[in-house]
Design an enzyme around this catalytic site. Structure first.
Site, PDB file in Angstrom:
ATOM      1  N   ASP A 195       0.800  -1.230   0.000  1.00  0.00           N
ATOM      2  CA  ASP A 195       0.000   0.000   0.000  1.00  0.00           C
ATOM      3  C   ASP A 195       0.835   1.285   0.000  1.00  0.00           C
ATOM      4  OD1 ASP A 195       0.944   0.059   2.595  1.00  0.00           O
ATOM      5  OD2 ASP A 195      -1.009   0.510   3.495  1.00  0.00           O
TER       6      ASP A 195
ATOM      7  N   GLU B 257       8.411  13.604  14.946  1.00  0.00           N
ATOM      8  CA  GLU B 257       8.308  13.366  16.378  1.00  0.00           C
ATOM      9  C   GLU B 257       8.749  11.932  16.633  1.00  0.00           C
ATOM     10  OE1 GLU B 257       4.592  13.810  19.201  1.00  0.00           O
ATOM     11  OE2 GLU B 257       4.243  14.939  17.362  1.00  0.00           O
TER      12      GLU B 257
END
Ligand SMILES: [Zn+2]
Length: 165
Positions: A109, A137
């Site tokens: 995907d 992050e």
């Protein structure tokens, strides 16, 4: 077919779709070149500390803003373990040592093309967790509270980890 060459990379003649067994491949009638497509190999690290997994938030598309396991594409001249350690350093700021192969998973995907993820279990040997490169992050997430993650290959690993919690 997406991400497909239109011209032969060897002689620049137009490529045509040809059938080889069950597979459709782009072939060059002029020089005989056959364009074999393969998944792009990537390597990553699974770092689990005190029941929590280190994940990085994706800074860029595809799947910008979703979390994923620290990983990246293997350079042509790079050993797969070196890739895993390099990506860990670039994305998380951690020096790592590889402990064992954890999983090899196919990913269908990724809009850039299919990939194959080689995922190692590793532990940090130095550095401080700090987001870098294409990570926005970094964070440790408890196995029983993992966020949704990007990429089919990472979701397979996430599912297996969540099942252990
Ligand atoms: Zn050709």
């Amino acid at each position: 077919m997406r991400n497909e060459f239109a011209s032969c990379p060897l002689c620049a003649s137009p490529l045509e779709r040809g059938r080889e067994g069950e597979h459709l491949r782009m072939v060059c009638r002029a020089c005989g070149y056959v364009h074999y497509r393969n998944p792009a190999p990537a390597a990553g690290v699974l770092i689990v500390e005190n029941g929590a997994v280190l994940l990085v938030k994706r800074r860029y598309e595809p799947f910008k803003g979703l979390w994923s396991i620290p990983s990246g594409f293997i350079e042509y001249d790079e050993d797969v373990r070196v890739t895993a350690a390099r990506e860990a350093m670039e994305e998380t700021g951690l020096e790592i040592e590889i402990d064992a192969l954890h999983a090899v998973e196919t990913c269908f995907d990724d809009p850039r093309g299919n990939t194959l993820l080689v995922l190692y279990r590793a532990h940090a040997t130095g550095g401080t967790p700090r987001a870098g490169d294409d990570a926005e992050e970094v964070g440790f997430f408890p196995l029983e509270d993992l966020p949704p993650v990007a990429f089919e290959a990472h979701r397979k690993v996430r599912g297996e980890l969540a099942g252990r919690a």
